[in-house]
Design a protein around this motif. Structure first.
Motif, mmCIF file in Angstrom:
data_model
loop_
_atom_site.group_PDB
_atom_site.id
_atom_site.type_symbol
_atom_site.label_atom_id
_atom_site.label_comp_id
_atom_site.label_asym_id
_atom_site.label_seq_id
_atom_site.Cartn_x
_atom_site.Cartn_y
_atom_site.Cartn_z
ATOM 1 N N PHE C 64 0.854 -1.199 0.000
ATOM 2 C CA PHE C 64 0.000 0.000 0.000
ATOM 3 C C PHE C 64 0.887 1.246 0.000
ATOM 4 O O PHE C 64 0.715 2.159 -0.821
ATOM 5 C CB PHE C 64 -0.914 -0.037 1.233
ATOM 6 N N PHE C 71 3.036 5.626 -7.243
ATOM 7 C CA PHE C 71 2.057 6.056 -8.264
ATOM 8 C C PHE C 71 1.464 7.412 -7.935
ATOM 9 O O PHE C 71 0.404 7.773 -8.437
ATOM 10 C CB PHE C 71 0.947 4.996 -8.393
ATOM 11 N N PRO C 81 -3.611 6.380 -16.523
ATOM 12 C CA PRO C 81 -3.355 4.993 -16.097
ATOM 13 C C PRO C 81 -4.218 4.009 -16.878
ATOM 14 O O PRO C 81 -5.306 4.350 -17.356
ATOM 15 C CB PRO C 81 -3.770 5.000 -14.621
ATOM 16 N N THR C 85 -10.084 -3.144 -14.770
ATOM 17 C CA THR C 85 -11.296 -3.192 -13.926
ATOM 18 C C THR C 85 -11.265 -4.378 -12.976
ATOM 19 O O THR C 85 -12.005 -4.403 -12.011
ATOM 20 C CB THR C 85 -12.547 -3.375 -14.807
ATOM 21 N N TRP C 94 -6.705 -13.756 -3.026
ATOM 22 C CA TRP C 94 -6.828 -13.070 -1.725
ATOM 23 C C TRP C 94 -8.175 -13.333 -1.059
ATOM 24 O O TRP C 94 -8.578 -12.628 -0.142
ATOM 25 C CB TRP C 94 -6.509 -11.581 -1.835
ATOM 26 N N SER D 269 -7.275 8.111 -8.210
ATOM 27 C CA SER D 269 -6.250 7.323 -8.913
ATOM 28 C C SER D 269 -6.519 7.334 -10.405
ATOM 29 O O SER D 269 -5.777 6.675 -11.153
ATOM 30 C CB SER D 269 -6.289 5.868 -8.418
ATOM 31 N N LEU D 273 -12.743 1.407 -10.096
ATOM 32 C CA LEU D 273 -12.612 0.620 -8.867
ATOM 33 C C LEU D 273 -12.230 -0.809 -9.264
ATOM 34 O O LEU D 273 -12.846 -1.404 -10.151
ATOM 35 C CB LEU D 273 -13.969 0.615 -8.128
ATOM 36 N N PHE D 274 -11.212 -1.346 -8.615
ATOM 37 C CA PHE D 274 -10.696 -2.680 -8.988
ATOM 38 C C PHE D 274 -11.693 -3.733 -8.530
ATOM 39 O O PHE D 274 -12.158 -3.710 -7.398
ATOM 40 C CB PHE D 274 -9.346 -2.911 -8.305
ATOM 41 N N VAL D 324 -11.046 -8.865 1.424
ATOM 42 C CA VAL D 324 -11.119 -8.756 -0.047
ATOM 43 C C VAL D 324 -11.308 -7.292 -0.436
ATOM 44 O O VAL D 324 -10.658 -6.773 -1.353
ATOM 45 C CB VAL D 324 -12.304 -9.621 -0.566
ATOM 46 N N PHE D 327 -8.002 -5.420 -0.129
ATOM 47 C CA PHE D 327 -7.065 -5.730 -1.226
ATOM 48 C C PHE D 327 -7.523 -5.029 -2.508
ATOM 49 O O PHE D 327 -6.735 -4.510 -3.288
ATOM 50 C CB PHE D 327 -6.990 -7.248 -1.436
ATOM 51 N N ASN D 328 -8.860 -4.961 -2.703
ATOM 52 C CA ASN D 328 -9.344 -4.300 -3.929
ATOM 53 C C ASN D 328 -9.049 -2.802 -3.907
ATOM 54 O O ASN D 328 -8.721 -2.207 -4.939
ATOM 55 C CB ASN D 328 -10.864 -4.526 -4.067
ATOM 56 N N ILE D 330 -6.469 -1.423 -2.463
ATOM 57 C CA ILE D 330 -5.037 -1.257 -2.740
ATOM 58 C C ILE D 330 -4.793 -1.449 -4.244
ATOM 59 O O ILE D 330 -4.054 -0.693 -4.883
ATOM 60 C CB ILE D 330 -4.216 -2.251 -1.890
ATOM 61 N N SER D 331 -5.504 -2.407 -4.846
ATOM 62 C CA SER D 331 -5.291 -2.635 -6.294
ATOM 63 C C SER D 331 -5.846 -1.465 -7.103
ATOM 64 O O SER D 331 -5.359 -1.164 -8.191
ATOM 65 C CB SER D 331 -6.005 -3.925 -6.716
ATOM 66 N N VAL D 333 -5.617 1.601 -6.179
ATOM 67 C CA VAL D 333 -4.584 2.656 -6.102
ATOM 68 C C VAL D 333 -3.362 2.238 -6.918
ATOM 69 O O VAL D 333 -2.680 3.088 -7.513
ATOM 70 C CB VAL D 333 -4.212 2.880 -4.604
ATOM 71 N N TRP D 334 -3.147 0.933 -7.031
ATOM 72 C CA TRP D 334 -1.918 0.444 -7.711
ATOM 73 C C TRP D 334 -1.977 0.793 -9.192
ATOM 74 O O TRP D 334 -2.958 0.536 -9.867
ATOM 75 C CB TRP D 334 -1.843 -1.086 -7.535
ATOM 76 N N GLY D 335 -0.962 1.457 -9.685
ATOM 77 C CA GLY D 335 -0.888 1.744 -11.127
ATOM 78 C C GLY D 335 -1.682 2.976 -11.500
ATOM 79 O O GLY D 335 -1.755 3.356 -12.666
ATOM 80 N N GLY D 336 -2.265 3.638 -10.476
ATOM 81 C CA GLY D 336 -3.036 4.851 -10.824
ATOM 82 C C GLY D 336 -2.128 6.065 -10.828
ATOM 83 O O GLY D 336 -0.907 5.962 -10.692
ATOM 84 N N LEU D 348 -7.114 7.477 1.707
ATOM 85 C CA LEU D 348 -5.992 6.537 1.876
ATOM 86 C C LEU D 348 -5.836 6.191 3.359
ATOM 87 O O LEU D 348 -5.611 5.029 3.723
ATOM 88 C CB LEU D 348 -4.709 7.174 1.324
ATOM 89 N N VAL D 351 -8.104 3.441 4.514
ATOM 90 C CA VAL D 351 -7.687 2.059 4.221
ATOM 91 C C VAL D 351 -6.659 1.611 5.254
ATOM 92 O O VAL D 351 -6.763 0.535 5.848
ATOM 93 C CB VAL D 351 -7.110 1.980 2.784
ATOM 94 N N ALA D 352 -5.670 2.523 5.554
ATOM 95 C CA ALA D 352 -4.612 2.131 6.499
ATOM 96 C C ALA D 352 -5.204 1.867 7.886
ATOM 97 O O ALA D 352 -5.009 0.798 8.479
ATOM 98 C CB ALA D 352 -3.568 3.252 6.575
#
Lengths: 193, 107, 355, 602
Positions: C64, C71, C81, C85, C94, D269, D273-274, D324, D327-328, D330-331, D333-336, D348, D351-352
């Motif tokens: 995180f 990013f 980006p 989806t 997970w 991001s 939403l992932f 779940v 994790f979604n 975080i995903s 935010v990942w790559g955004g 953010l 989430v933490a």
């Protein structure tokens, strides 16, 4: 308001709301019935179900509520088919039988009080009165609503055929009858269980 | 689950009519009479407690679903209404059974 | 810069969480230093869960924080980006991995729960712990002893504590013994221990306990102690515990008369005298107790003086030391300093038993 | 009463408003007022606990601070603040003009407000509720709480509960029945899904607490003895009934914040939403499982091994969908391309902090560990990490994110970020040491503590942290009032977001959408703005429409009358002497308002 607004589920907003209210009331009466079942054998003093219930009277009041439920179904049917007189008679029957049911309950409560089962006599009495009292309250509110419908129809006559509102009151009334069906079995018929 | 079907048009014109309601009334009345009879003469008919509870529960559930299904014509309403009601009903039955077992264990 | 600070903070959590967990000093109410077998079983499951939970936290916090740092939008960046989806493989991973990790926690938990539910052996010493509004009553039915606020137990013996309450809900908890049980009025809950072996044979080991269910005004002042004695000293104690008070001086004699005349006897009971009030704690072996008013004050000369002085001076419904306590007297009740000295002598010396 | 004649400003327009956006503003404003009240109660408690054997406040005041801090923060701050977001966003996000029943919407606000006032009315006559926010049975019985404090608590909660019940049915029908063309259930924004599940939890769990409160009120006034062991009642029954409502309640508090954070993280991001559908299913799973875990609050009442095992397993199972979701996020935010604003910072930090809180919750999901944690400060640390670090941080993120849309002006960024860091550090400084207090055995709800227990240092640090958060709160108040007047003007789509409410000007006109939008994809607004490769598309000019042709429900004063009647009836119930008359007046007002309401044409 949203009269015949085009909705996603094809069901009118108010009817959908009434079904949601019925779902919520399921929980209300579910909790009351569970509370009754938990508390019915925990009394320390005073009369309990076996000594005090009169099954014949209660079966009569169940028949009475059944008849009012059918009359309500007639009323909804006649309202949809725009038959004024039969609808008004059906609504009157529903209200009348509703009052009969309340009369039965008044007689039953005064009889129990006379037998010595007050609200604070024992835990059985408290949970019994809360359950049947809450249901009686719903019947009373139903009778009030249906009588306002009847009065509105008598005043407005042919001009007023709001089948949505009558159907929603029908849903409410049938639900109150269905709850009594469960109460009748769980309270009066499970007494020796 | 898309559900944009035609809106607001009552779908039950052809099924339910006065004769059907009267028929249902008679059936419901008969079941209620049976319940009364089983309960009243349980001793002379020699019905054990378990059988009594089972029979009475089945009969009351049948009456319950008859009224909910036909008088409230849930059977003809969209799937979402059915899910809404059945979910609430089953959930409260589950919680009620849970509460009863927990409280009876407490003595 | 912003996420760097965040990174530092998350790492500091980890250090604090793991570092400090180990080095709690031996504190009276610390759940880290348990002395009974049941306590050790709890701490065993506790350790497993803490390790797994910390691992999960690290496994979540690092990606995180890295994602936030990597990013974040740099100056004038206009990269669009990739509009991902979802990814079903990841979702399945997970979902399953947490389930497996939770099973690692669930199995030891189940084992401890089931071991905990075994019936106590027949020869277990039964002690009734009855919670009252803001003090504890301990009865030993097999030994015919009634005492309060300090529970004497022999070492290395299996004891069964039958916990109930005389008024509202309290909770019986000795942190260093492990595990608490609610004392519910009208219901008898049971908690069993094998008492620890003794370290300080001469004075006996004291283990601090506290009521942990909100029970009114003085919930914070409702503490008690378990006192572990060697087996033979406990036998001696059980024989002398309920003996009548021994009057050794005129001051104590005056104290006893005051005790009987100044309505103390209506609430308190002392074996062998005509005082048998049930409302307040039983004072038969008050002299042997280290604290008074359920762990609020030390049972010394000025501790008892403060207690008696305060209960006389405070306005009826609000006693300052123990708010809501019933031991308050109306305006026309008077206790002179001399009376207090006499009562202190009587309560602290004549009721003290030697064992 | 056609709506064009009605005055747009002035007190009367606010009292009789049925516009969901104005009701949202009313909800938000009163929730923030109660937030100040709850904050003051928290500061009073922390000051009392700064040193051992402190006498800053008496035990009686401390117990009422504990009770009212919990009740206020849960029922009068987080639920109405989420209610404000439900009110404002639901119609806008699903492309509707207003909620299904606008007057019921106004009614639920006024019933909530009067219920909140009734709940806090105890302070005026020095009989504030003192039995804990959960009001365990025996303590709230007449024998142990002879004054009116428990009645204020029970009746106040009944009224506030009724408000939530009416609102939940209203929003449930709105979401399922009034979505714009093309928006099927799986094309709704994530916030609408969490709102939908929250409404189901609300209208199914509230009746249970209503019955429990009626039972305690009957016990206190009619001597029924449900919770009096002397006559066969059982004190455990209250705990069961309360927590059957209690646990779905805590999911009612957290799910809206989860929805808000899903929207914030996706927007900032610049990525969808992932795993949207997995997020929907896990939200429903959390909602459903929420009903099956209630007795993990009661492990220490001696449920017996099998019941304890069942609830341990169910509680652990509920951690899976929550994990779940984390994790979604975080995903997502990942790559955004994460734009750091106050709103995204709050998102953010949600989430933490929520992850940490959730994990400390898993620790006492296992009953043996819970037997050491129950009613100690470890539990206080856990639920503050989840509720404060989670729900409140998420809601603040929502305020900073949607404030431009609601008021047409930005909240000041520098003030916002200072407030964020004050909150972040202050919050952790307050609640992280509480884990140590819990492990060192400090029990909850103690108005003071002994000096020789090793708790002094941590309590001191917690109090300092609480003061820091209070400063953050004051900063937010300044920021709010300043920005309302002189904040920087905000365009319609300031954050280049993805959902429908950003397609209309801010502040949005009373009729929301001139022409009802049609939706083809999830995050439809994004697909209108950008093509598949992410290049900006040329937006067609907005279509013309005649604003006067749009029929809107007229304002109505019946909701506030009915609410006043309800609260009057409830308040009269327990006032000595003239109470009966107050109740009768209340019932009369209820009847008149109900009939007036029914005969008022739309």
């Amino acid at each position: 308001m949203s009269t015949h607004l085009e909705t996603n589920t094809g069901v009118d907003n108010r009817k959908f709301a009434m079904w949601t209210l019925i779902g919520s009331e399921c929980f209300l009466f579910g909790t009351l019935i569970t509370n009754y079942l938990i508390n019915r054998n925990r009394s320390v003093t005073g009369p309990t179900g076996q000594e005090i219930f009169n099954i014949d009277l209660t079966t009569l009041s169940t028949f009475d509520l059944l008849l009012s439920s059918v009359a309500m179904a007639f009323a909804v049917y006649y309202c949809k088919h725009k038959k004024l007189r039969p609808m008004q008679w059906s609504l009157a029957t529903v209200a009348l039988f509703g009052l009969f049911f309340l009369g039965f309950q008044y007689y039953e409560f005064s009889h129990f009080l006379h037998e010595g089962l007050g609200l604070s006599t024992n835990v059985f009495g408290a949970s019994f009165y809360m359950l049947t009292g809450c249901h009686g309250l719903h019947v009373a509110v139903g009778v009030m609503i249906i009588s306002t419908l009847l009065i509105k129809s008598l005043i407005k006559g042919e001009a007023w055929f709001n089948d949505d509102v009558v159907e929603i009151c029908g849903l409410y009334w049938h639900f109150v009858d269905v709850i009594w069906i469960i109460i009748f079995t769980v309270v009066y018929l499970f007494v020796y269980v | 689950m898309t559900n944009d079907q035609h809106a607001g048009q009552p779908a039950h014109q052809n099924h339910a009519g006065i004769p059907l309601y009267v028929a249902f009334l008679v059936v419901l009345a008969i079941i209620t009479a049976c319940e009364w009879a089983i309960f009243k003469f349980r001793v002379s008919l020699g019905i054990s407690n378990f059988v009594l509870v089972a029979a009475l529960s089945v009969m009351s559930l049948v009456k319950f679903f008859m009224v909910v299904g036909w008088y409230m014509h849930l059977r003809y309403d969209p799937k979402l209404l059915k899910i809404n009601f059945i979910f609430a009903f089953l959930l409260v039955m589950g919680i009620a059974l849970g509460l009863l077992t927990l409280m009876s264990a407490h003595g | 810069m912003v996420s760097l600070v965040r990174l530092l903070k998350v790492l500091s959590f980890l250090f604090l969480a793991s570092g400090l967990n180990g080095c709690f000093e031996k504190l009276p109410m610390s759940t880290a230093h348990v002395v009974t077998e049941w306590g050790r079983q709890i701490n065993h499951v506790y350790l497993i869960t803490t390790v797994i939970v910390s691992l999960i936290f690290v496994a979540v916090a690092i990606p995180f924080c890295y994602a936030i740092w990597k990013f974040r939008e740099k100056e004038g960046e206009t990269r669009m980006p990739k509009q991902i989806t979802g990814n079903h493989k990841l979702e399945i991973i997970w979902t399953l991995v947490p389930i497996v990790l939770l099973i690692f926690i669930f199995l030891p938990t189940l084992e401890v729960i089931m071991k905990r539910a075994e019936a106590p052996p027949e020869d277990s010493l039964v002690i009734e712990a009855i919670g009252h509004q803001w003090w504890w009553e301990f009865k030993y039915p097999s030994l015919g002893i009634t005492t309060a606020n300090e529970m004497f137990v022999p070492e290395n013996t299996h004891i069964t504590i039958k916990a109930t309450s005389g008024d509202v809900i309290h909770a019986f908890w000795i942190p260093r013994w492990g595990g608490k049980i609610d004392t519910l009025p009208g219901i008898i809950n049971q908690i069993t221990y094998v008492t620890p072996s003794i370290e300080d044979a001469e004075k006996g080991d004291y283990y601090q306990g506290h009521c942990t269910e909100l029970c009114g005004l003085s919930h914070a002042r409702m503490r008690y102690e378990a006192v572990v004695l060697t087996k033979d000293r406990f036998q001696q104690w059980s024989k002398v515990a309920m003996q009548p008070p021994v009057i050794a001086s005129t001051l104590e004699k005056k104290g006893q008369e005051l005790f009987m005349s100044k309505t103390c006897f209506t609430c308190h009971a002392i074996e062998g005298t005509q005082a048998n009030g049930k409302i307040g704690p039983n004072l038969t072996n008050f002299g042997n107790r280290r604290h008074l008013a359920a762990g609020t004050l030390n049972n010394t000369k000025d501790g008892l003086h403060t207690w008696l002085r305060d209960s006389v001076d405070s306005k009826p419904d609000y006693q300052t030391i123990k708010p809501g306590s019933l031991m308050v007297f109306g305006p026309n009740f008077e206790l002179t300093e001399g009376d207090i000295k006499a009562l202190t002598a009587y309560l602290q010396h004549s009721t003290a038993k030697t064992y | 009463m056609s709506n064009h004649g009605a005055p747009k400003t002035g007190l009367w327009s606010w009292i009789t408003t049925v516009d969901h956006k104005r009701i949202a503003a009313l909800y938000g404003f009163s929730a923030l007022l109660f937030f100040v009240l709850g904050g003051v109660e928290a500061i009073m408690m922390r000051t009392q606990l700064i040193v051992p054997n402190n006498d800053f406040i008496t035990a009686r005041t401390f117990n009422s601070m504990v009770t009212m801090h919990g009740t206020t923060m849960i029922f009068l701050v987080v639920m109405p603040l989420s209610g404000a977001f439900f009110n404002f966003l639901t119609p806008l996000m699903i492309g509707a003009r207003d909620v299904a029943f606008p007057r019921l919407n106004a009614l639920s606000f006024w019933v909530f407000l009067f219920g909140g006032l009734l709940l806090n009315f105890g302070f005026v006559i020095n009989e504030a509720p003192r039995g804990g926010w959960f009001g365990y049975a025996n303590l709230t019985e007449l024998q142990y709480t002879p004054d009116l404090s428990a009645d204020f608590w029970a009746m106040g909660l009944q009224v506030v509960g009724l408000a939530s019940l009416i609102a939940s049915i209203n929003f449930f029908v709105t979401i399922l029945n009034m979505r714009c063309k093309g928006m099927t259930l799986l094309k709704m924004p994530m916030f609408i899904w969490t709102t939908l599940v929250t409404q189901v939890l609300l209208f199914l769990s509230l009746p249970v607490i209503t019955i429990a409160l009626v039972m305690i009120t009957f016990d206190r006034h009619f001597g029924t003895g449900f919770f009096n062991p002397g006559v066969g009642g059982s004190v455990v029954l209250w705990q069961h009934l309360f927590w059957v409502f209690g646990h779905p309640e805590v999911y009612i508090l957290i799910l809206p914040a989860m929805g808000i954070v899903s929207e914030i993280l996706a927007t900032f991001s610049r990525k969808p939403l992932f795993g949207y559908s997995v997020m929907v299913y896990s939200t429903c799973a959390i909602g459903f499982l929420g009903f099956a875990v209630w007795a993990h609050h009661m492990f220490t009442t001696g449920l017996g091994p099998w019941a304890t095992t069942f609830f341990v397993a169910a509680t652990m199972l509920i951690a899976v969908p929550t994990g779940v979701k984390i994790f979604n996020w975080i995903s997502t935010v990942w790559g955004g391309r994460i734009k750091i604003t106050t709103a995204s910072l709050f998102g953010l930090s949600f989430v933490a902090m929520f992850t940490f809180g959730g994990l400390s919750g898993i620790m006492h999901s296992s009953a043996p560990i819970d037997s050491q944690h129950q009613d100690t400060y470890f539990v206080v640390a856990h639920f503050h990490y989840v509720l404060y670090g989670g729900a409140v941080m998420g809601l603040f993120g929502g305020i900073f994110y949607w404030f431009p849309k609601i008021s047409g002006r930005f909240l000041n960024e520098t003030l916002g970020q200072i407030q964020f860091w004050l909150y972040m550090i202050g919050f952790n400084m307050t609640f992280f040491p509480m884990h140590f207090l819990g492990v060192q055995g400090m029990p909850r709800r103690n108005y003071t503590y002994a000096p020789d227990m090793g708790w002094d240092l941590w309590n001191f640090i917690c109090t300092i942290g609480a003061y820091m958060t209070a400063v953050g709160g004051i900063l937010f108040a300044i920021n709010l009032f300043y920005s309302l007047k002189k904040g920087e003007k905000a365009p319609a789509d300031p954050w280049d977001a993805r959902t429908l409410e950003w397609t209309i000007p801010s502040p949005p006109p009373e009729y929301n959408f001139g022409i009802e939008p049609t939706v083809t994809h999830l995050d439809d607004f994004w697909h209108r703005k950008y093509d598949e490769e992410g290049h900006k598309k040329q937006l067609p000019p907005p279509a013309k429409y005649d604003p006067h042709a749009i029929h809107l429900p007229g304002p109505s004063y019946w909701p506030i009358c009915l609410a006043a009647g309800l609260t009057c009836g409830a308040a009269g119930f327990f006032l000595k002497g003239f109470g009966l008359y107050v109740s009768l007046v209340g019932v009369a007002v209820i009847l008149i308002s109900a009939y007036g309401w029914a005969y008022e044409e739309a």
